[in-house]
Structures are given as C-alpha cells and as structure tokens.
Design a protein around this motif. Structure first.
Motif, PDB file in Angstrom:
ATOM      1  N   ILE A  30       0.833  -1.200   0.000  1.00 25.01           N
ATOM      2  CA  ILE A  30       0.000   0.000   0.000  1.00 25.01           C
ATOM      3  C   ILE A  30       0.871   1.255   0.000  1.00 25.01           C
ATOM      4  CG2 ILE A  30      -1.561   1.362   1.450  1.00 25.01           C
ATOM      5  CD1 ILE A  30      -3.074  -1.126   2.111  1.00 25.01           C
ATOM      6  N   GLN A  31       1.954   1.235   0.765  1.00 28.77           N
ATOM      7  CA  GLN A  31       2.881   2.367   0.756  1.00 28.77           C
ATOM      8  C   GLN A  31       3.452   2.598  -0.637  1.00 28.77           C
ATOM      9  OE1 GLN A  31       5.892   2.557   3.809  1.00 28.77           O
ATOM     10  NE2 GLN A  31       4.600   1.497   5.262  1.00 28.77           N
ATOM     11  N   GLU A  32       3.868   1.493  -1.273  1.00 28.97           N
ATOM     12  CA  GLU A  32       4.440   1.613  -2.612  1.00 28.97           C
ATOM     13  C   GLU A  32       3.410   2.135  -3.609  1.00 28.97           C
ATOM     14  OE1 GLU A  32       7.535   1.484  -5.315  1.00 28.97           O
ATOM     15  OE2 GLU A  32       7.589   1.103  -3.143  1.00 28.97           O
ATOM     16  N   MET A  33       2.173   1.660  -3.488  1.00 24.49           N
ATOM     17  CA  MET A  33       1.121   2.134  -4.378  1.00 24.49           C
ATOM     18  C   MET A  33       0.830   3.614  -4.160  1.00 24.49           C
ATOM     19  SD  MET A  33       0.052  -0.305  -6.386  1.00 24.49           S
ATOM     20  CE  MET A  33      -1.550   0.314  -6.876  1.00 24.49           C
ATOM     21  N   ALA A  34       0.886   4.039  -2.902  1.00 22.92           N
ATOM     22  CA  ALA A  34       0.667   5.464  -2.611  1.00 22.92           C
ATOM     23  C   ALA A  34       1.764   6.312  -3.247  1.00 22.92           C
ATOM     24  CB  ALA A  34       0.621   5.685  -1.105  1.00 22.92           C
ATOM     25  N   CYS A  35       3.020   5.836  -3.187  1.00 19.57           N
ATOM     26  CA  CYS A  35       4.128   6.565  -3.814  1.00 19.57           C
ATOM     27  C   CYS A  35       3.956   6.620  -5.329  1.00 19.57           C
ATOM     28  CB  CYS A  35       5.455   5.916  -3.458  1.00 19.57           C
ATOM     29  SG  CYS A  35       5.899   6.034  -1.716  1.00 19.57           S
ATOM     30  N   GLN A  36       3.544   5.507  -5.922  1.00 15.94           N
ATOM     31  CA  GLN A  36       3.312   5.491  -7.359  1.00 15.94           C
ATOM     32  C   GLN A  36       2.182   6.443  -7.744  1.00 15.94           C
ATOM     33  OE1 GLN A  36       2.686   1.462  -8.609  1.00 15.94           O
ATOM     34  NE2 GLN A  36       4.735   0.794  -8.045  1.00 15.94           N
ATOM     35  N   GLY A  37       1.142   6.495  -6.902  1.00 17.15           N
ATOM     36  CA  GLY A  37       0.059   7.434  -7.167  1.00 17.15           C
ATOM     37  C   GLY A  37       0.525   8.877  -7.170  1.00 17.15           C
ATOM     38  N   GLN A  39       3.555   9.870  -7.907  1.00 18.69           N
ATOM     39  CA  GLN A  39       4.347  10.057  -9.112  1.00 18.69           C
ATOM     40  C   GLN A  39       3.463  10.282 -10.330  1.00 18.69           C
ATOM     41  OE1 GLN A  39       6.824   6.586  -9.314  1.00 18.69           O
ATOM     42  NE2 GLN A  39       8.152   7.214  -7.631  1.00 18.69           N
ATOM     43  N   LEU A  40       2.361   9.529 -10.412  1.00 17.84           N
ATOM     44  CA  LEU A  40       1.441   9.721 -11.527  1.00 17.84           C
ATOM     45  C   LEU A  40       0.782  11.095 -11.479  1.00 17.84           C
ATOM     46  CD1 LEU A  40      -0.264   6.209 -11.733  1.00 17.84           C
ATOM     47  CD2 LEU A  40       1.289   7.221 -13.392  1.00 17.84           C
ATOM     48  N   LYS A  41       0.447  11.540 -10.276  1.00 22.28           N
ATOM     49  CA  LYS A  41      -0.138  12.877 -10.150  1.00 22.28           C
ATOM     50  C   LYS A  41       0.857  13.949 -10.578  1.00 22.28           C
ATOM     51  CE  LYS A  41      -3.434  11.771  -6.453  1.00 22.28           C
ATOM     52  NZ  LYS A  41      -3.822  12.023  -5.052  1.00 22.28           N
ATOM     53  N   ASN A  42       2.123  13.775 -10.196  1.00 22.95           N
ATOM     54  CA  ASN A  42       3.145  14.734 -10.612  1.00 22.95           C
ATOM     55  C   ASN A  42       3.316  14.728 -12.130  1.00 22.95           C
ATOM     56  OD1 ASN A  42       3.646  15.463  -7.941  1.00 22.95           O
ATOM     57  ND2 ASN A  42       5.278  13.951  -7.691  1.00 22.95           N
ATOM     58  N   ALA A  43       3.266  13.530 -12.736  1.00 22.26           N
ATOM     59  CA  ALA A  43       3.378  13.445 -14.185  1.00 22.26           C
ATOM     60  C   ALA A  43       2.201  14.127 -14.866  1.00 22.26           C
ATOM     61  CB  ALA A  43       3.466  11.980 -14.620  1.00 22.26           C
ATOM     62  N   ASN A  44       0.992  13.947 -14.319  1.00 21.57           N
ATOM     63  CA  ASN A  44      -0.179  14.632 -14.877  1.00 21.57           C
ATOM     64  C   ASN A  44      -0.060  16.137 -14.738  1.00 21.57           C
ATOM     65  OD1 ASN A  44      -2.925  13.140 -15.745  1.00 21.57           O
ATOM     66  ND2 ASN A  44      -1.693  11.764 -14.483  1.00 21.57           N
ATOM     67  N   MET A 224      -7.135   1.769  -5.140  1.00 25.60           N
ATOM     68  CA  MET A 224      -5.943   2.522  -5.540  1.00 25.60           C
ATOM     69  C   MET A 224      -5.518   2.158  -6.959  1.00 25.60           C
ATOM     70  SD  MET A 224      -3.813   2.324  -1.944  1.00 25.60           S
ATOM     71  CE  MET A 224      -2.492   3.428  -2.462  1.00 25.60           C
ATOM     72  N   ILE A 225      -5.604   0.871  -7.303  1.00 26.78           N
ATOM     73  CA  ILE A 225      -5.246   0.454  -8.652  1.00 26.78           C
ATOM     74  C   ILE A 225      -6.213   1.050  -9.674  1.00 26.78           C
ATOM     75  CG2 ILE A 225      -5.143  -1.554 -10.190  1.00 26.78           C
ATOM     76  CD1 ILE A 225      -4.061  -3.156  -7.834  1.00 26.78           C
ATOM     77  N   GLY A 226      -7.511   1.065  -9.329  1.00 27.40           N
ATOM     78  CA  GLY A 226      -8.481   1.681 -10.223  1.00 27.40           C
ATOM     79  C   GLY A 226      -8.207   3.162 -10.436  1.00 27.40           C
ATOM     80  N   GLY A 227      -7.884   3.862  -9.347  1.00 21.94           N
ATOM     81  CA  GLY A 227      -7.559   5.283  -9.477  1.00 21.94           C
ATOM     82  C   GLY A 227      -6.315   5.521 -10.305  1.00 21.94           C
ATOM     83  N   GLN A 228      -5.294   4.674 -10.125  1.00 25.81           N
ATOM     84  CA  GLN A 228      -4.066   4.847 -10.893  1.00 25.81           C
ATOM     85  C   GLN A 228      -4.274   4.506 -12.362  1.00 25.81           C
ATOM     86  OE1 GLN A 228      -0.593   3.070  -9.155  1.00 25.81           O
ATOM     87  NE2 GLN A 228      -1.021   3.872  -7.120  1.00 25.81           N
ATOM     88  N   ASN A 229      -5.139   3.546 -12.641  1.00 23.32           N
ATOM     89  CA  ASN A 229      -5.454   3.245 -14.042  1.00 23.32           C
ATOM     90  C   ASN A 229      -6.099   4.445 -14.719  1.00 23.32           C
ATOM     91  OD1 ASN A 229      -4.428   0.649 -14.002  1.00 23.32           O
ATOM     92  ND2 ASN A 229      -6.382  -0.297 -13.460  1.00 23.32           N
ATOM     93  N   LEU A 235      -3.107  10.488 -18.369  1.00 24.39           N
ATOM     94  CA  LEU A 235      -1.755  10.868 -18.772  1.00 24.39           C
ATOM     95  C   LEU A 235      -1.502  10.517 -20.234  1.00 24.39           C
ATOM     96  CD1 LEU A 235       0.970  11.995 -17.862  1.00 24.39           C
ATOM     97  CD2 LEU A 235       1.610   9.697 -17.136  1.00 24.39           C
ATOM     98  N   GLU A 236      -2.003   9.368 -20.671  1.00 27.87           N
ATOM     99  CA  GLU A 236      -1.835   8.973 -22.071  1.00 27.87           C
ATOM    100  C   GLU A 236      -2.561   9.936 -23.004  1.00 27.87           C
ATOM    101  OE1 GLU A 236      -2.769   5.133 -24.997  1.00 27.87           O
ATOM    102  OE2 GLU A 236      -3.128   5.012 -22.833  1.00 27.87           O
ATOM    103  N   ASP A 237      -3.790  10.320 -22.633  1.00 26.34           N
ATOM    104  CA  ASP A 237      -4.543  11.268 -23.458  1.00 26.34           C
ATOM    105  C   ASP A 237      -3.832  12.620 -23.522  1.00 26.34           C
ATOM    106  OD1 ASP A 237      -6.420   9.305 -23.820  1.00 26.34           O
ATOM    107  OD2 ASP A 237      -7.765  10.039 -22.245  1.00 26.34           O
ATOM    108  N   LYS A 238      -3.310  13.071 -22.387  1.00 25.69           N
ATOM    109  CA  LYS A 238      -2.607  14.352 -22.378  1.00 25.69           C
ATOM    110  C   LYS A 238      -1.321  14.297 -23.187  1.00 25.69           C
ATOM    111  CE  LYS A 238      -4.431  15.837 -17.905  1.00 25.69           C
ATOM    112  NZ  LYS A 238      -4.123  16.141 -16.496  1.00 25.69           N
TER     113      LYS A 238
END
Length: 407
Positions: A30-37, A39-44, A224-229, A235-238
C-alpha cells in the motif's frame, strides 16, 4: 499429551507468523502504491504545465498573422496549470461529507485524531494501549470505507481520498508502535493455566484480526489500482494531445520563419510517386476535375500522386501526376485537388508509418492553421476533422509505385 501440546503451539506460532508477515507485505504494498500514485499525479501536473506552455506558444505565433489574430477573438485564453489543478479535484470530506459517506468520514477522522495523539504518549504503557485503540479504529474505518457505494464520480474520488488518508495515517502509526518493525507472534499461555481449547480460541482470534486487515487492505489496493489506471489513461490522453500541439506549434514556427527569412529559399524536393489507400474500405484516393473521391481500383490518370517535401520541415505536398494539380483545402474547408501551386493550403503532414506503413493525413491549414485530419464518413464522403479528433482519425497507406506497377 505434552508433546502434542508443544507441537500444536509451534504450529500456531508458525501460522500466526505467516499471517503477520502477509499483513506487513500488504502494508508495504500500500505504501508503494501510494508513492506510485503521487508520481502519476506529478506526471499529470507536468503534462498540464506542458500543455499550457504549448498553448501560450501557439497563441503568440497566431498573433503574428492576420488570420491567427482574428481567430483569437473567439477563443478563450489558455488555462494556467496550478499545483491544485487536477482533472478530478480531491473532495474535502473533513469539512462537509455527503450524507451517504458521513459515517465513513467520521471514522477516518476519529482514527486520525488518535494517531496524532501517539506522538505525545509519555510511557510505554500509554503507547501500547493507544496502539491497540488505533488498530481497532483503523479496522473500523477501513470497513466503513470499503462498504461505501459511491453513486457518482465525485463519490468514487471521495473514497479514494479516504483510502489514501488511511494508508498515510497507518504509516504514521507504525512509526510509533511496536508493529512497525517487529512481527507479532502468538504467545500461548502455559498448559497448566489454559486448556487446549483456550489456546485454539486465542489463536483463531489473532488470525481473524490479521485476515480482517488483509481483507480491507485488498479492498484498498483495488481502489488505488483503479484510481491509478484512470490517472494513466488521463496521462496517455494528455501526452497525445501535447504531441499534436507540439507538432502544430512547430508547423506555425516553420511557416513564420519561411515568410520572414531573407535567405534563399530552397526548392521543394520530389520524393516518390504513390497511391493513397484508405485502410478501412480498401479504396484509393482519386482526383478528377478538381474533385476528390474514393475508387475501387487504381487508375493511372486519377490515383497517382507525387510526394514533394518542403525543405527544413516535415510538411509535404501531394500533386496529381496526370493533371499536375495539388491536393489541399478550399476556401470553404472542403477537400479539393485544384491548385496549380504548392501553397499553404496544400501542405500536409504524415506520420512515420511504423511497421504496418499506415499514417493519418493531416491538412496543415485546416482549423485556422491548427491542422485537421482527413476522415471518411459512412456515406463515403470525405471531410476534415479537428485536431482534437486525431486519435480517432482514419488510417491511410501510401504505397510507392514503380513504372512497372503503373503500367
């Protein structure tokens, strides 16, 4: 017997150790998924900043021409990207939660309040007692969030916000508690003090707590996986949108440099002679008396086009080999093949093709210079779509024709 009792105790300890290790793995995941989330927000967020910069560049380049300045009068100014500018803003459930989520929000806030108190515990006994209280409140809050039935998109975002907060608070709690680094093991009471059924009951209680936590962690991971998807899709659309905007800005800049340059203009380069085949229908692009249509088979007098390339950029021109007319856009936006010269309205941009050698046909002058893709309607009529529809644009295949093929 004593041997069987000791053997059972060892089995209990092994089972509880395995369950506790599984819980620890779940927490780390869960910690790792939160960190990945994050990172995805920063990329967006970076993609939003890139989009804003490209829109600003396009606006400045448009203002350098009369037609571009006119088009700006009916367009909104680019929206500046901010740190809080997410496609789906996080709801503030701490201030006011919807009726259907009030119990879950209150459970999360109660757990948060108790975690904040851990820092001020003065004795080990106080810390241990409060840790047990926090464990119980965490399970309660996780269960309340897991059973929510979000009716809208904002509701699902609210659930994601609660789950993310629970993961963060759980991490803070483990920094103060004995469960952060050590694995709890079962300490069976002495055989003389407790019969076998008491030991079994204690063993099942501990396993039940770990399994309950694993259940809620699985639900949290699913959300969390659904939100990251969804973030990855956004991100892909952008990324596709920024690629189109970048190509558009590059075309405008090259065109402006070409107009204002005092250097000697190099001649256009002839590349090859091709046929243009619509992939979906299998028909070929043809030109007859200035009009453009699709035909079933190749005809040398209508379907052969010469490809000419502009110097120093990726723009090309398509000239009918038989008539000498250039394929482009009319004053009214329709697709024609009537120009006698390779002008601005006759500029095209094609993709690299890739393994299947297919490309989209982009008319660079469409949409007030933004560009537009050629598409074929259900009735076979061709039209030029906006740049924002590029992802759904029709695919074409440019096939090089030799003299033997033409004959």
């Amino acid at each position: 017997t004593l041997v069987e009792s000791q053997r059972a105790r060892i089995e209990y300890e092994d089972a509880q150790r395995a369950a506790a290790e599984a819980v620890q793995v779940g927490r780390d995941t869960i910690q790792e998924m939160a960190c990945q989330g994050e990172q995805l927000k920063n990329a967006n967020r970076f993609a939003d900043e890139t989009r804003y910069a490209l829109e600003q560049s396009a606006k400045l380049l448009k203002n350098r021409t009369w037609s571009g300045w006119m088009s700006q009068l009916w367009q909104k100014a680019p929206k500046e990207a901010t740190d809080d500018d997410d496609d789906a803003p996080k709801p503030e459930y701490e201030e006011e939660a919807p009726v259907w989520a009030q119990e879950a929000a209150q459970a999360v806030l109660n757990y948060k309040a108790n975690v904040m108190v851990l820092e001020f515990c003065e004795t080990e006994e106080q810390l241990e007692t409060l840790q047990r209280v926090c464990d119980k409140m965490y399970r309660c809050a996780s269960q309340e969030v897991a059973i929510l039935d979000a009716p809208t998109t904002d509701g699902r975002l609210l659930m994601q916000s609660m789950l993310a907060d629970l993961a963060t608070l759980r991490k803070q709690q483990r920094k103060f508690g004995e469960r952060s680094q050590t694995v709890e093991t079962f300490k069976a009471p002495k055989p003389a003090d407790a019969p076998e059924h008491v030991q079994q009951e204690a063993h099942l209680n501990l396993l039940g707590k770990d399994l309950d936590e694993l259940h809620h962690m699985a639900l949290s991971l699913n959300e969390m996986i659904g939100g990251q998807n969804r973030l990855m899709q956004s991100l892909e659309d952008k990324a596709d949108e920024n690629t189109e905007k970048s190509r558009m800005v590059s075309r405008r800049a090259d065109r402006l440099v070409h107009k204002t340059s005092w250097a000697i203009v190099k001649k256009n380069l002839h590349r090859e002679c091709v046929t243009i085949r619509h992939v979906e229908s299998g028909k070929y692009l043809a030109s007859w008396k200035g009009q453009v249509s699709l035909v079933d088979r190749i005809r040398p007098d209508t379907c052969l086009f010469e490809v000419w390339k502009r110097p120093k950029n990726d723009l090309v021109g398509l000239r009918n080999k038989f008539t000498g007319r250039w394929l482009g856009q009319s004053m009214f936006g329709s697709l024609v093949c009537s120009a006698w010269s390779f002008g601005v309205r006759e500029e095209w941009q094609i993709d690299d093709g890739g393994e299947d050698e297919t490309t989209r046909l982009l008319c660079a002058s469409a949409g007030w210079g933004n560009g537009g893709y050629v598409s074929v309607g259900k009735d076979g009529a061709m039209e030029i779509l906006g740049l924002e529809d590029g992802k759904d644009a029709d695919l074409w295949q440019l096939v090089t024709q030799t003299r033997s093929r033409i004959r």
